[in-house]
Design a protein around this motif. Structure first.
Motif, short mmCIF file in Angstrom:
data_model
loop_
_atom_site.label_atom_id
_atom_site.label_comp_id
_atom_site.label_asym_id
_atom_site.label_seq_id
_atom_site.Cartn_x
_atom_site.Cartn_y
_atom_site.Cartn_z
N GLY A 35 -7.56 -20.24 -62.30
CA GLY A 35 -8.52 -19.20 -62.01
C GLY A 35 -8.58 -18.93 -60.52
N ASP A 36 -9.61 -18.28 -60.11
CA ASP A 36 -9.80 -17.87 -58.72
C ASP A 36 -10.38 -19.04 -57.92
OD1 ASP A 36 -10.86 -16.81 -56.29
OD2 ASP A 36 -10.90 -14.82 -57.22
N ARG A 37 -9.56 -19.62 -57.06
CA ARG A 37 -9.96 -20.78 -56.26
C ARG A 37 -11.18 -20.45 -55.40
NH1 ARG A 37 -7.09 -25.36 -54.28
NH2 ARG A 37 -8.00 -26.13 -52.37
N TYR A 38 -11.18 -19.28 -54.79
CA TYR A 38 -12.29 -18.88 -53.93
C TYR A 38 -13.59 -18.79 -54.70
CZ TYR A 38 -15.44 -16.08 -51.14
OH TYR A 38 -16.55 -15.62 -50.49
N LYS A 39 -13.55 -18.16 -55.88
CA LYS A 39 -14.78 -18.00 -56.67
C LYS A 39 -15.33 -19.34 -57.16
CE LYS A 39 -14.20 -13.26 -58.08
NZ LYS A 39 -14.08 -12.31 -59.18
N LEU A 40 -14.45 -20.25 -57.55
CA LEU A 40 -14.91 -21.56 -58.00
C LEU A 40 -15.52 -22.34 -56.83
CD1 LEU A 40 -15.32 -23.70 -60.11
CD2 LEU A 40 -12.97 -24.45 -59.77
N THR A 41 -14.88 -22.28 -55.67
CA THR A 41 -15.43 -22.94 -54.50
C THR A 41 -16.78 -22.35 -54.13
OG1 THR A 41 -13.20 -23.43 -53.69
CG2 THR A 41 -14.98 -23.57 -52.08
N GLN A 42 -16.89 -21.03 -54.19
CA GLN A 42 -18.15 -20.35 -53.87
C GLN A 42 -19.24 -20.74 -54.88
OE1 GLN A 42 -18.63 -18.39 -51.08
NE2 GLN A 42 -20.77 -18.62 -51.63
N LEU A 43 -18.89 -20.83 -56.15
CA LEU A 43 -19.84 -21.25 -57.17
C LEU A 43 -20.37 -22.65 -56.89
CD1 LEU A 43 -21.16 -20.95 -60.05
CD2 LEU A 43 -19.12 -22.11 -60.88
N TYR A 45 -20.32 -24.24 -54.03
CA TYR A 45 -21.08 -24.16 -52.78
C TYR A 45 -22.50 -23.68 -53.04
CZ TYR A 45 -22.46 -22.64 -48.12
OH TYR A 45 -23.14 -22.45 -46.94
N ASN A 46 -22.64 -22.62 -53.82
CA ASN A 46 -23.97 -22.07 -54.12
C ASN A 46 -24.84 -23.07 -54.86
OD1 ASN A 46 -23.17 -19.69 -52.93
ND2 ASN A 46 -22.85 -18.60 -54.86
#
Length: 83
Positions: A35-43, A45-46
């Protein structure tokens, strides 16, 4: 990995005195996630920053495991804060 980066980036400087964070993500024991590495990291993080925001004492724990029946990844973030 990205989970360690998200936890380290978000939690270490946000933790109040008296709050301990446990990063229980074990890369070798978890399935590959596509999947999207950035979106998972952002999730992640949030979620961790939200836990840090509302935890004035106690702990924040981040764990992950593979759900054997589905092969999916389950991530648990628990804290001793309000809510």
């Amino acid at each position: 990995g990205m989970t360690k980066a998200a936890v380290d980036k978000s939690g270490r400087h946000l933790l109040r005195d008296g709050v301990e964070m446990t990063n229980g993500m074990c890369r070798g024991e978890l399935p590959m996630v596509f999947g999207d590495r950035y979106k998972l990291t952002q999730l992640l993080y949030n979620l961790v920053t939200n836990a840090a925001k509302f935890t004035s004492a106690g702990s924040i724990q981040v764990f992950a495991r593979e759900v054997e029946a589905t092969g999916m990844l389950e991530i648990d973030i628990t804290d001793t804060g309000k809510g």
